[in-house]
Design a protein around this motif. Structure first.
Motif, short mmCIF file in Angstrom:
data_model
loop_
_atom_site.label_atom_id
_atom_site.label_comp_id
_atom_site.label_asym_id
_atom_site.label_seq_id
_atom_site.Cartn_x
_atom_site.Cartn_y
_atom_site.Cartn_z
N ILE A 179 0.85 -1.19 0.00
CA ILE A 179 0.00 0.00 0.00
C ILE A 179 0.88 1.24 0.00
N GLU A 180 0.59 2.17 -0.89
CA GLU A 180 1.33 3.42 -0.93
C GLU A 180 0.78 4.37 0.13
N THR A 181 1.67 4.97 0.92
CA THR A 181 1.25 5.94 1.94
C THR A 181 2.45 6.73 2.39
N ALA A 182 2.19 7.90 2.97
CA ALA A 182 3.28 8.75 3.41
C ALA A 182 3.96 8.21 4.66
N GLY A 183 3.24 7.46 5.48
CA GLY A 183 3.80 6.93 6.71
C GLY A 183 3.64 5.43 6.78
N PRO A 184 3.82 4.86 7.97
CA PRO A 184 3.66 3.41 8.11
C PRO A 184 2.21 2.98 7.91
N VAL A 185 2.03 1.78 7.39
CA VAL A 185 0.69 1.22 7.17
C VAL A 185 0.28 0.43 8.41
N ASN A 186 -0.92 0.68 8.88
CA ASN A 186 -1.45 -0.07 10.02
C ASN A 186 -1.44 -1.56 9.68
N PRO A 187 -0.78 -2.40 10.49
CA PRO A 187 -0.74 -3.84 10.19
C PRO A 187 -2.11 -4.48 10.06
N LEU A 188 -3.14 -3.87 10.64
CA LEU A 188 -4.47 -4.47 10.56
C LEU A 188 -5.02 -4.47 9.14
N PHE A 189 -4.49 -3.62 8.26
CA PHE A 189 -4.95 -3.62 6.88
C PHE A 189 -4.53 -4.91 6.16
N HIS A 190 -3.53 -5.61 6.70
CA HIS A 190 -3.08 -6.87 6.11
C HIS A 190 -3.41 -8.06 7.02
N ASP A 191 -4.16 -7.82 8.06
CA ASP A 191 -4.49 -8.86 9.03
C ASP A 191 -5.41 -9.90 8.40
N PRO A 192 -5.06 -11.19 8.43
CA PRO A 192 -5.94 -12.21 7.83
C PRO A 192 -7.24 -12.34 8.62
N GLN A 193 -8.34 -12.32 7.90
CA GLN A 193 -9.66 -12.39 8.53
C GLN A 193 -10.27 -13.78 8.36
N THR A 194 -11.00 -14.20 9.37
CA THR A 194 -11.79 -15.42 9.30
C THR A 194 -13.26 -15.02 9.35
N ALA A 195 -14.05 -15.55 8.41
CA ALA A 195 -15.47 -15.17 8.31
C ALA A 195 -15.60 -13.66 8.27
N GLY A 196 -14.79 -13.03 7.42
CA GLY A 196 -14.77 -11.57 7.34
C GLY A 196 -15.95 -11.01 6.58
N GLY A 197 -15.97 -9.69 6.51
CA GLY A 197 -17.10 -9.00 5.89
C GLY A 197 -17.09 -9.07 4.38
N LEU A 198 -18.21 -8.69 3.78
CA LEU A 198 -18.32 -8.57 2.33
C LEU A 198 -17.76 -7.21 1.93
N LEU A 199 -16.99 -7.19 0.87
CA LEU A 199 -16.38 -5.97 0.34
C LEU A 199 -16.96 -5.75 -1.05
N ALA A 200 -17.75 -4.70 -1.22
CA ALA A 200 -18.47 -4.47 -2.48
C ALA A 200 -18.04 -3.16 -3.12
N ALA A 201 -17.94 -3.18 -4.44
CA ALA A 201 -17.69 -1.97 -5.23
C ALA A 201 -18.99 -1.61 -5.94
N LEU A 202 -19.46 -0.39 -5.71
CA LEU A 202 -20.71 0.04 -6.30
C LEU A 202 -20.76 1.56 -6.37
N PRO A 203 -21.62 2.11 -7.23
CA PRO A 203 -21.71 3.57 -7.33
C PRO A 203 -22.01 4.20 -5.98
N GLU A 204 -21.54 5.43 -5.79
CA GLU A 204 -21.69 6.06 -4.47
C GLU A 204 -23.15 6.18 -4.05
N ALA A 205 -24.02 6.54 -4.99
CA ALA A 205 -25.44 6.68 -4.65
C ALA A 205 -26.01 5.33 -4.21
#
Length: 723
Positions: A665-691
Motif C-alpha cells: 500500500i502506498e502511503t506517506a507513513g507506516p501502514v497499520n498492520p491491521l490492513f493486512h491482518d488475515p480475517q476469518t469469516a470476514g465482511g463482504l467488500l463491495a464496489a458500487l456507485p456512491e449513490a
C-alpha cells in the motif's frame, strides 16, 4: 495443544465459580491424559466476590474484578461454551443449557453460585439481585452512568441488612459521592438489627453507614417494588431508582426441576464433594450443601475446596482414590466500608481501619494474580539436529488457526499460473475468484467453492458455525443463493463414544447455519487426525451472471460490512494475551451469517469477502481484476474493539508478513498492520456507485447491520493508496 493420545473421557465444569477457576489453573499445569475438559458458563468472564464492593465503590476497574475464563480455558486446553445451564439428565449424563443442545459428560462438577432474586411483587421487573454478581455489577455501571448524566436520581434501596447488603450500600454511597452527587441510599432489614455480624462489628458498620449518609430501616416488611420506590407494609415508601436484593442466598431455580438430591434447594454433597449417591457428579461453592460439615455461604470455603475438588475429579476420571475436604470451623470476615477502610472479624472480635483494607486488597490481588499470571504459549523446541531452515522457521510466530494458517497469495498465484488448465464446456471461470462459475443447462449459473479452517478454539460446535459462515461467504460474495454443501471434517483421535458426541455437535451446528442460509447438506467425509479441522464445499445459484472481482467501475466506492482485526485477536487468544470478552465478542461476530448483507449488495459491480489475504489483499484483487486504482480512507475502516491495542503491542498473525509483501500500500507513513491482518469469516467488500452505496448503507442500518464506505476506485494502474 493436541496430544497424540486419544481422548476417552469427558469432564464438564458447569459454572465459572472460584473453585472451578482454580481447578482450571491447576489442570493447565498437569492435564490428565485422555480427558477432554469443557466449561459451561454464561459469559467469558466471572466476577471475583472479594473485589465486588471495591469495584462498586470505584477502587477497582472491571478488568481487575473479572476472572478471565477464556484465558484460563485456553491455558487448561479446555473448551469454553457460553451459555447458562438449565438442567441435567443424570441418566443420560447430559447437561442442557440455553441456545444449544445438551453436552454429554462422564464426570461433571457444578459451581454456579447462588442468586439473590427475591419472591416479591415487582422484583423481577424493577430490581436486581446482588447475585449473580456480573448482572448486578453491569446494572450498577449503567445506573451510575445515568446518575452522572442527570438521567436518574441517586436514590438506592438495598433489601437485606447482612454483610453483603451493608457492604454494597456503603460502596454505592461512596461512589455516588465521588461522582459529585448527594446519595440517598437506604438499607431495608426485616429484623431488629443488622444480621451476620458480631456486636462490635455491627457498631462499626453502622457508624460508617451514618458517615456516608446511608439510611437504615429495621423491622421492615416489603410489600412490593415499583420503578420508583420500595413499598413497605405499615411504613412510608422508600424512594429508589435502583433496588438491589441482598437478603440471603437463593439457589438457582433450575436445580429444583432436576432429580438432584437437594437440601433447601442446594445440592447435597458428601465429604469428598461428590453429589450424594452419584459417583459421576460433584458440586462445590455456594450452590452446594456440605452434609457432614455445613458451613455459611462464603467464598473462602470454595477456594479452600478447590485442591480437593481437582484431585477428586482426576480420581473419578481414572478410578483413583478420593480425598476428604475438611473445612475450617471459623473464618476471617473482611468487610469493606465504602472507602479504602475495612473491618476484620473473627470469633466475635473486630478491628477496623485503613490498614485492614490494604491487607484485604493484598489478599484479593494475590488471588487474582494467580489466575492472571499464566505461562505464555511457547513453540516446540528442537531436541536434536535438524535440517537447514527449521530453526529459523520455529523462531517466528506459532502457526495461527483459521485463515491465519492460509498459504500466501503469491505462492498460490504462481502455482495456479503454472498448472491451471484453460476452462472449457460449462465452466465459465475457474480459480482466481471467490468461486468457480458454471453455466447450468436449463439457464442461469451455479457457483462452487471450498474452504476449511484449522481449529482455533476447542468448542467444535462454535468452530463449525464459524467455518460454515466462512465457506458461505464465497457464495454470498458472488451474489448467489446457497444451494448445497458437503462437509469435510477432521477430529482429533478419540474413543468411539467421544467421536459420536463430537460429530453430533458438529452436525447440529452445520445444519443450523446451512439451513438458515437456504442450503442443504448432502454428504461429506470425516476422519481423525492431528487436530480439529472443519471445512465445507458449497454451491450456489444465480439467474444473472454472478458477481466477480472484475466488474468494478471508475468512481465506485468500496463498502465493507464487517470490522477487521479478527486475525490479531485470534493470535492474541492463542498466545493468551487477548482479553476474554474481546475474544468472545469477535467469535460471536464471526459466527453470524451475512445472508441479509448479501441480499442488499446483490447488485454490486464487484464483490468479494475479506478473508485470509486481509483487507489489502482483497482490495488488490478487485483492483487487478478491474484494472483500477484504489484510494483507502484509513479512518473509515472499522476495527474490532481491542484489535488496535493488541496490534500496537506486537501481537500479529503468522500470515501477516506474507500478506504485507503480497499487497503493498502506498502511503506517506507506516501502514497499520491491521490492513493486512488475515480475517476469518470476514465482511463482504463491495464496489458500487456512491449513490447505490448510500442506499445500501441505509438498508443495512435499517436491518440492524453495518456498512462502512472505506474508499474509492479510480482510473489508473492497479494499486492502493492510503489517505
Amino acid at each position: 495443544m493436541q496430544s497424540d493420545l486419544p481422548l476417552t473421557r469427558d469432564l464438564v465444569l458447569v459454572g465459572g465459580g472460584h473453585a472451578h477457576a482454580l481447578v482450571l489453573r491447576k489442570w493447565g499445569m498437569d492435564p490428565l491424559p485422555g480427558a477432554r475438559l469443557t466449561v459451561i458458563n454464561p459469559g467469558p468472564t466471572a466476577p471475583y466476590t472479594g473485589m465486588l464492593p471495591g469495584h462498586i465503590a470505584g477502587h477497582y476497574g472491571r478488568d481487575e474484578l473479572e476472572i478471565d475464563l477464556m484465558r484460563l480455558c485456553r491455558h487448561a486446553g479446555a473448551r469454553l461454551i457460553l451459555g447458562a445451564a438449565t438442567g441435567i439428565d443424570r441418566a443420560a449424563r447430559e447437561i442442557t443449557f440455553e441456545g444449544r443442545g445438551g453436552v454429554a459428560y462422564d464426570v461433571a462438577s457444578i459451581d454456579i453460585g447462588i442468586t439473590a432474586k427475591m419472591d416479591l411483587p415487582g422484583f423481577a421487573d424493577h430490581a436486581v439481585g446482588a447475585k449473580p454478581l456480573d448482572l448486578y455489577a453491569a446494572r450498577w455501571r449503567e445506573f451510575l452512568a445515568a446518575v452522572k448524566a442527570g438521567e436518574q436520581p441517586p436514590k438506592v434501596a438495598v433489601i437485606g441488612g447482612g454483610v453483603a447488603g451493608c457492604e454494597l450500600a456503603m460502596a454505592m454511597a461512596f461512589a455516588l459521592r465521588q461522582a459529585g452527587v448527594k446519595p440517598a441510599v437506604t438499607v431495608v432489614e426485616h429484623g431488629p438489627q443488622l444480621s451476620g455480624m458480631a456486636p462490635r462489628t455491627e457498631a462499626m458498620v453502622r457508624r460508617r453507614m451514618e458517615d456516608l449518609g446511608v439510611g437504615l430501616t429495621l423491622n421492615a416488611k416489603v410489600a412490593r417494588i415499583t420503578d420508583r420506590a420500595v413499598i413497605l407494609d405499615g411504613a412510608a415508601p422508600i424512594p429508589a431508582a435502583l433496588c438491589v436484593g441482598a437478603a440471603g442466598a437463593v439457589p438457582h431455580g433450575w436445580l429444583a426441576q432436576t432429580d438432584l438430591p437437594l437440601h433447601q434447594g442446594f445440592i447435597r454433597v458428601g465429604a469428598d464433594l461428590g453429589v450424594v449417591d452419584d459417583d459421576a457428579l460433584f458440586a462445590v461453592g455456594d450452590c452446594a450443601h456440605m452434609e457432614a460439615t455445613p458451613r455459611p455461604k462464603a467464598g473462602v470455603f470454595a477456594v479452600r475446596a478447590a485442591p480437593v475438588l481437582h484431585d477428586n475429579l482426576r480420581a473419578a476420571l481414572s478410578s483413583g482414590a478420593r480425598r476428604v475436604f475438611k473445612p475450617q470451623k471459623h473464618y476471617l470476615k473482611l468487610i469493606s466500608l465504602g472507602g479504602k477502610s475495612a473491618v476484620a472479624e473473627r470469633n466475635g472480635l473486630a478491628l477496623g481501619g485503613a490498614l485492614l483494607w490494604r491487607w484485604k486488597d493484598r489478599i484479593d490481588r494475590k488471588f487474582m494474580d494467580q489466575l492472571d499470571d499464566l505461562p505464555e504459549m511457547i513453540g516446540p523446541a528442537l531436541t536434536s539436529p535438524a535440517a537447514s531452515g527449521v530453526q529459523e522457521a520455529l523462531a517466528g510466530k506459532p502457526l495461527c488457526g483459521g485463515c491465519g494458517a492460509k498459504v500466501g497469495g503469491a505462492v498460490l498465484g504462481d502455482l495456479l499460473a503454472e498448472v491451471q488448465p484453460p476452462v472449457s464446456g460449462d465452466v465459465i471461470t475457474g480459480a482466481g475468484d471467490d468461486a468457480a462459475i458454471l453455466r447450468q443447462p436449463g439457464g442461469g449459473f451455479q457457483v462452487m467453492s471450498t474452504d476449511h479452517l484449522r481449529g482455533f478454539i476447542e468448542d467444535s460446535a462454535l468452530m463449525t458455525r464459524i467455518a460454515a459462515v466462512h465457506a458461505l461467504g464465497d457464495v454470498w460474495a458472488m451474489g448467489a443463493k446457497p444451494q448445497v454443501a458437503l462437509s469435510s471434517i477432521i477430529i482429533p483421535r478419540m474413543s468411539p463414544a467421544l467421536q459420536a458426541r463430537t460429530l453430533r455437535e458438529i452436525a447440529a451446528a452445520a445444519q443450523d447455519v446451512m439451513a438458515a442460509a437456504g442450503a442443504q447438506i448432502v454428504g461429506g467425509h470425516t476422519t481423525m487426525g492431528a487436530e480439529l479441522t472443519i471445512g465445507f464445499t458449497v454451491t450456489g445459484t444465480r439467474e444473472d451472471m454472478p458477481i466477480g472481482v472484475g466488474g468494478a467501475q471508475p468512481g465506485d466506492v468500496l463498502l465493507l460490512t464487517r470490522s477487521i482485526g479478527s486475525g490479531v485477536i485470534l493470535a492474541g487468544h492463542m498466545a493468551g494475551s487477548a482479553p476474554g470478552r474481546m475474544v468472545a465478542d469477535a467469535l460471536g461476530t464471526m459466527a453470524t451469517p451475512q445472508v441479509r448483507e448479501a441480499e442488499i449488495l446483490a447488485s454490486a459491480h464487484a464483490m468479494t469477502d475479506v478473508t485470509g489475504f486481509g483487507l489489502a489483499g482483497h482490495v488488490q484483487a478487485i483492483c487487478r481484476a478491474s484494472g483500477l486504482a484504489a484510494e483507502l480512507w484509513s479512518k473509515a475502516v472499522p476495527l474490532y474493539p481491542g484489535a488496535q491495542a493488541l496490534s500496537d503491542r506486537g501481537v500479529a498473525s503468522s500470515l501477516l508478513p506474507v500478506n504485507q509483501a503480497d499487497a503493498p500500500i502506498e502511503t506517506a507513513g507506516p501502514v497499520n498492520p491491521l490492513f493486512h491482518d488475515p480475517q476469518t469469516a470476514g465482511g463482504l467488500l463491495a464496489a458500487l456507485p456512491e449513490a447505490a452505496a448510500n442506499v445500501a448503507q441505509a438498508q443495512l442500518e435499517e436491518a440492524g447491520l453495518t456498512g462502512h464506505i472505506i474508499g474509492r476506485l479510480g482510473a489508473g494502474a492497479p494499486s492502493m493508496r492510503l489517505t
